[in-house]
Design an enzyme around this catalytic site. Structure first.
Site, mmCIF file in Angstrom:
data_model
loop_
_atom_site.group_PDB
_atom_site.id
_atom_site.type_symbol
_atom_site.label_atom_id
_atom_site.label_comp_id
_atom_site.label_asym_id
_atom_site.label_seq_id
_atom_site.Cartn_x
_atom_site.Cartn_y
_atom_site.Cartn_z
ATOM 1 N N ASP A 603 0.801 -1.223 0.000
ATOM 2 C CA ASP A 603 0.000 0.000 0.000
ATOM 3 C C ASP A 603 0.834 1.273 0.000
ATOM 4 O OD1 ASP A 603 -2.565 1.516 0.423
ATOM 5 O OD2 ASP A 603 -1.526 2.034 2.270
ATOM 6 N N ASP A 606 4.667 0.822 4.051
ATOM 7 C CA ASP A 606 4.584 -0.448 4.775
ATOM 8 C C ASP A 606 4.276 -1.573 3.792
ATOM 9 O OD1 ASP A 606 1.562 -0.318 4.456
ATOM 10 O OD2 ASP A 606 1.980 1.488 5.608
ATOM 11 N N TYR A 754 -7.387 2.825 9.549
ATOM 12 C CA TYR A 754 -6.485 3.322 8.509
ATOM 13 C C TYR A 754 -7.228 3.729 7.238
ATOM 14 C CZ TYR A 754 -3.523 0.982 11.823
ATOM 15 O OH TYR A 754 -2.933 0.585 12.991
ATOM 16 N N GLU A 962 4.803 10.942 3.166
ATOM 17 C CA GLU A 962 4.205 9.631 2.917
ATOM 18 C C GLU A 962 4.019 9.428 1.412
ATOM 19 O OE1 GLU A 962 3.756 6.510 3.675
ATOM 20 O OE2 GLU A 962 2.366 6.782 5.345
#
Length: 988
Positions: A603, A606, A754, A962
């Site tokens: 994704d 991670d 999440y 991110e």
């Protein structure tokens, strides 16, 4: 020993005479715990100033201290005695600790309970946490083997007992000691220059605490007229006080409050401030010290001070920026900080700030041997595992792109400054660049055009460049010291303003405007030109900049985006793999009954595979390829684009094990986040989670149906058999979604934290309209329009992303039906996005702080698609898409796509790319390493800047750095659309 009750019902033994509480040095009155911690020796019980409390009271305090440190009091628990020992100072340096304690009131037992909760401190585990950090220190070859336990405990408290965060802070703390010698060497307060500063500036922490346990520090200038001292020495004293507090805050505080008094601040006082020194200090305080900054209060501020504060804000973390308060009067300050802990100078009753400051200076003098001893206790980069820290990367200093500037004398040779003076002047001209040989220094080439033409004065030196700068050389008047320069501010303002955009949004430009409109400031004396350089740097970095026309390379960006998806692949990689640092991984991913679930995409940084966001990504990539096939064909990326989509759809076919069963997640997010390294090195259980009849997920099944339908259409002429298989799964999943209703995060609870779904109405509509687009079966468009009405999808949305697909639905319905209702709704969305949506000062659409750039790119894609497929406001919408994508690619000075353009992100929050080349190991130390990721994650779009265009290229700052699958999807499809526009324009 009997444990005394802690609920206030128990009695405890008095050890003072009956009127001892009147002085309350260490009061043991009836309370829930036996120890009422030390009050200031300058205050009585009511908190009022009491000058009569002198020798006798201190003697009484000493007696009490002796009694407590040598007596075991009946009814006390071991914890009580331990706390008393820490407060009185029965261990360590007794004299220093008792003196420090007279400076700082320690929290009462009742307040300690609140603070422990605030700091996540568990008295049952804190000793083991302390030991864990001590053990870790001994294993770090580049850090000291041992250090003071009390200071380590303060770091643990400041990190809320997160061991990993504490390790990062300690590593950075010792790194700062080596990296910034101007802050951490020669820390002797008796030195004349530091003594002089102590008379000019004051920054003492106050003795008392706020009712909720926060420590307050006041920072101010003690006198009005003074020459600005060496800024590094000012910051040195502040950090010396901080180092003392590491030991002095015996039981912790709930946070820090700073009061900045700007009553005597003027332009001249900022003259020695450079961007470099500000950045070093803020990095040091924010990253290396266990400071829990709760509030900053600015009092007695002028418009110029307001402007300077606004300039500093971009260097500060967002959560801290939001805690800055500027007060127009003292009454508003009292709402945050009570009067009883403020000094008299600020309307309080706690004593005089001069007294507090004098006490602190005395304490710093007592610590001189300790400061000297600590100079050798620092990080040794030659012993750091892996690559040593690069200090330029650490502080964001860049000496590239600099051009030599000659300082030429217009008089006789004897008037030329000495080498030391010329080097000083060079550093003043350009503090971010290195000094070259005598009489030469370097200044960033990007700033040449911004050096103003100045009104002539009596010349002594002129500054000229080898190129265009000769035509713009400035004349400077030199004062007696040989490097005091006087500038005509009007010329400066005109120079920058003439190159500015029509809106002077940056604080530096606003500051210049203030100067221009204030006759009193029209010709002020500048001690040196650092402050002007600071303004140049600030102004020219944002809206007030002169740049060559931006020429975006959409084709290269598209190619790189596809490489990002290859870097995210899970499973067995094909021979055509183009990412050299990736190998096979997670080959043993299995379903509950042993089904093969290898493949798909990781994704983000991670290694969890989320089918919900992966399916949305697949839908948008396929949509972009369907709409702008010519862009992929022209760039030679069509096959790579098909491979990117097929890598996901092959995985979805594996996940769809029966008509009403579909795997929605592989890997546990909480477990996964205990690992930082390569996916090839994963060695943990990876559970799989599914939706079925008993645990439905209409949103997940609907999104997967849409993805497979869009892919089916994409492969229709490329591989008909595969296209038909995809459509079969899409139809079955749509039936599953409509027949068995529910939210997928109820079936897969871990997903709620999440990728929570706000509802399944948009996914049902989304899937129906995509199935109609593929099959042209009327039932699907009828069902889509029914869902559209039932779930109120006609309302104008604010955004388009994986959890809100309304704008995409409106656009697809408009394309498929050409009905005015749908055309109007999508037009409303795009018009709102262009004209009314929140924007940053530089024009980026700002919808959410998480995935800032992705939200902007998604809006750009939708409006670009609307313009080209429906011919709605074509010029306006295409220009909007171009504006947003160009921002991402670097039109405002930096790129946000890894490996692309100017000043691209070097530290994306991405585990695998942070790892060194094999066979070097990879782990959490790579997470905290301050250098660039060893592997370049080509094409990855980072989350992006905040609402002020501020961005931090720091791996740990995931809100800025991110990367995820869905971030790149709308961005890549918008790139394809803009390539299509360019191609169409070139063809006439």
């Amino acid at each position: 020993m009997k444990t005394r009750p802690r609920n206030g019902d128990g009695e405890r033994k008095e050890i003072f005479d009956s009127d001892a509480h009147k002085y309350d040095p260490v009061c043991l009155t009836k309370c829930s715990t036996p120890l009422k911690f030390l009050q200031s020796p300058f205050r009585n019980q009511s908190g009022e100033s009491d000058s009569s409390r002198t020798c006798s009271d201190i003697a009484r305090y000493a007696t009490a201290s002796s009694a407590l440190s040598s007596t075991s009091i009946p009814g006390w628990s071991a914890e009580d005695q331990s706390d008393a020992d820490r407060v009185i100072g029965t261990t360590g340096s007794h004299s220093k600790r008792r003196n420090t304690m007279s400076l700082l009131v320690q929290p009462s037992p009742e307040l300690q309970i609140h603070i422990r909760k605030e700091l996540n401190e568990d008295v049952n585990t804190r000793d083991s946490d302390l030991q864990a950090i001590k053990d870790w220190l001994q294993k770090q070859p580049h850090l000291p083997d041992t250090w003071d336990e009390q200071r380590i405990m303060t770091f643990l408290r400041g990190c809320k007992f997160s061991l990993e965060k504490c390790k990062r802070k300690l590593d950075m703390y010792f790194t700062m000691r080596a990296a910034i010698p101007e802050f951490f060497t020669n820390r002797d307060i008796s030195r004349s220059e530091l003594q002089e500063i102590s008379k000019i500036a004051q920054g003492p922490p106050l003795p008392g605490l706020t009712p909720d346990g926060k420590r307050v520090t006041i920072m101010r200038a003690a006198i009005k007229d003074f020459e600005t001292p060496n800024i590094a020495d000012v910051m040195k004293i502040a950090l010396m006080i901080g180092d003392v507090r590491l030991a002095a805050e015996e039981v912790g505080v709930a946070g820090d409050v700073f009061i900045l008094d700007a009553s005597v601040a003027s332009v001249n006082h900022f003259s020695k401030i450079t961007p470099t020194i500000v950045k070093k200090f803020l990095v040091c305080v924010q990253e290396a010290y266990p400071v829990k900054l709760k509030e900053v209060h600015v009092v007695n501020a002028s418009p110029i001070v307001d402007t300077i504060i606004n300039w500093v804000k971009p260097f500060i973390k967002e959560k801290i920026r939001n805690r800055i308060h500027i007060h127009s009067d003292m009454e508003s300050l009292y709402k945050f900080v009570p009067k009883d802990i403020l000094p008299e100078e600020y309307g309080g009753t706690a004593g005089k700030i001069d007294d507090f400051n004098a006490q602190w200076m005395k304490t710093l003098a007592e610590y001189t041997p300790w400061f000297k001893e600590q100079e050798s206790i620092k990080a040794d980069e030659s012993k750091r595992p892996g690559k040593p820290t690069n200090y330029e990367d650490l502080f964001g200093l860049d000496v590239k792109g600099c051009e030599t500037i000659a300082i030429q004398s217009t008089r006789s040779p004897q008037d030329v400054p000495s080498r030391s003076k010329s080097e000083t002047l060079c550093r003043q001209v350009s503090p971010q660049c290195v000094t070259a040989p005598v009489l030469k220094c370097q200044i960033p080439a990007a700033h040449h055009a911004n050096i103003p033409t100045l009104k002539p004065y009596s010349p002594r030196y002129r500054v000229s460049a080898k190129r265009d700068l000769r035509a713009k050389r400035g004349r400077q008047r030199v004062g007696a010291a040989g490097n005091h320069l006087k500038f005509n501010i009007d010329a400066l303002c005109n120079s920058i303003s003439s190159q500015s955009s029509r809106r002077l949004l940056h604080p530096a430009a606003f500051f210049l405007r203030i100067i221009r409109t204030d006759n009193r400031l029209s010709n002020f004396q500048m001690p040196n030109i650092n402050f002007l350089v600071l303004l140049f740097t600030a102004a020219t970095s944002t809206t007030c900049q002169s740049m060559a026309p931006f020429a975006p390379d959409y084709r290269t960006a598209l190619k790189l985006s596809l490489l990002f998806y290859e870097a995210q692949r899970s499973g067995r990689l094909p021979e055509s793999n183009r990412v050299s640092w990736r190998r096979d991984s997670a080959l043993d991913d299995k379903g509950l009954h042993g089904e093969d679930l290898s493949g798909g995409y990781y994704d983000a940084s991670d290694f969890v595979k989320f089918s919900f966001t992966m399916a949305f990504t697949t839908t948008i990539l396929a949509w972009g390829m369907l709409s702008f096939d010519d862009a992929y064909t022209e760039t030679g990326q069509r096959d790579h684009g098909l491979d990117a989509v097929k890598w996901a759809t092959d995985y979805f076919i594996k996940c769809h094990i029966s008509p009403f069963e579909f795997y929605g997640q592989v890997g546990d997010f909480a477990m996964d986040h205990t690992f930082w390294g390569r996916p090839e090195d994963l060695n943990m259980t990876r559970p799989a989670y599914k939706i079925d009849v008993d645990h439905p997920g209409s949103d997940l099944a609907g999104e997967a149906s849409a993805a497979l339908a869009a892919a089916s259409l994409l492969f229709k002429h490329k591989n008909r058999t595969y296209s038909e298989e995809l459509l079969k799964h899409a139809v079955q999943l749509y039936e599953f979604a409509t027949t068995h209703r529910g939210l997928y995060h109820d079936a897969i609870p871990g997903a709620k934290a999440y990728y929570e779904s706000s509802g399944y109405g948009d996914e049902l509509t989304w899937a129906a309209v995509w199935l109609y687009k593929v099959t042209k079966e009327v039932k699907y468009i009828e069902q889509a329009e029914n869902f559209y009405s039932k779930f109120r999808i006609k309302d104008r949305p604010n955004e388009f992303f994986y959890n809100k697909k309304v704008a995409g639905i409106q656009l697809l319905l408009a394309e498929q039906t050409l009905r005015l209702e749908y055309i109007t709704t999508i037009k409303n969305f795009c018009d709102y996005s262009i004209n009314d949506q929140t924007r940053t000062p530089l024009g980026l659409v700002f919808i959410d702080k998480s995935g800032t750039l992705s939200h902007a790119a998604n809006a750009a894609f939708i409006c670009l698609q609307a313009a080209l497929s429906l011919n709605i406001s074509e010029t306006s919408y295409i220009n909007f898409a171009k504006e947003q994508i160009d921002y991402i690619l670097g039109s405002k000075g930096r790129s946000f796509v890894v490996g692309f353009g100017q000043d691209y992100p070097k530290q994306p929050h991405h585990s695998a790319s942070s790892c060194p080349d094999l066979p070097e190991p990879c782990g959490w130390k790579q997470f905290t390493w301050k250098g660039p990721n060893p592997q370049i994650l080509y094409g990855a779009l980072v989350s992006g800047p905040d609402q002020n265009d501020h961005y931090e290229d720091v791996r740990e700052e995931f809100l800025y750095n991110e990367v995820t699958l869905d971030y790149n999807a709308g961005f890549q499809s918008a790139l394809a659309g803009l390539i299509h526009c360019e191609k169409r324009k070139s063809e006439g």
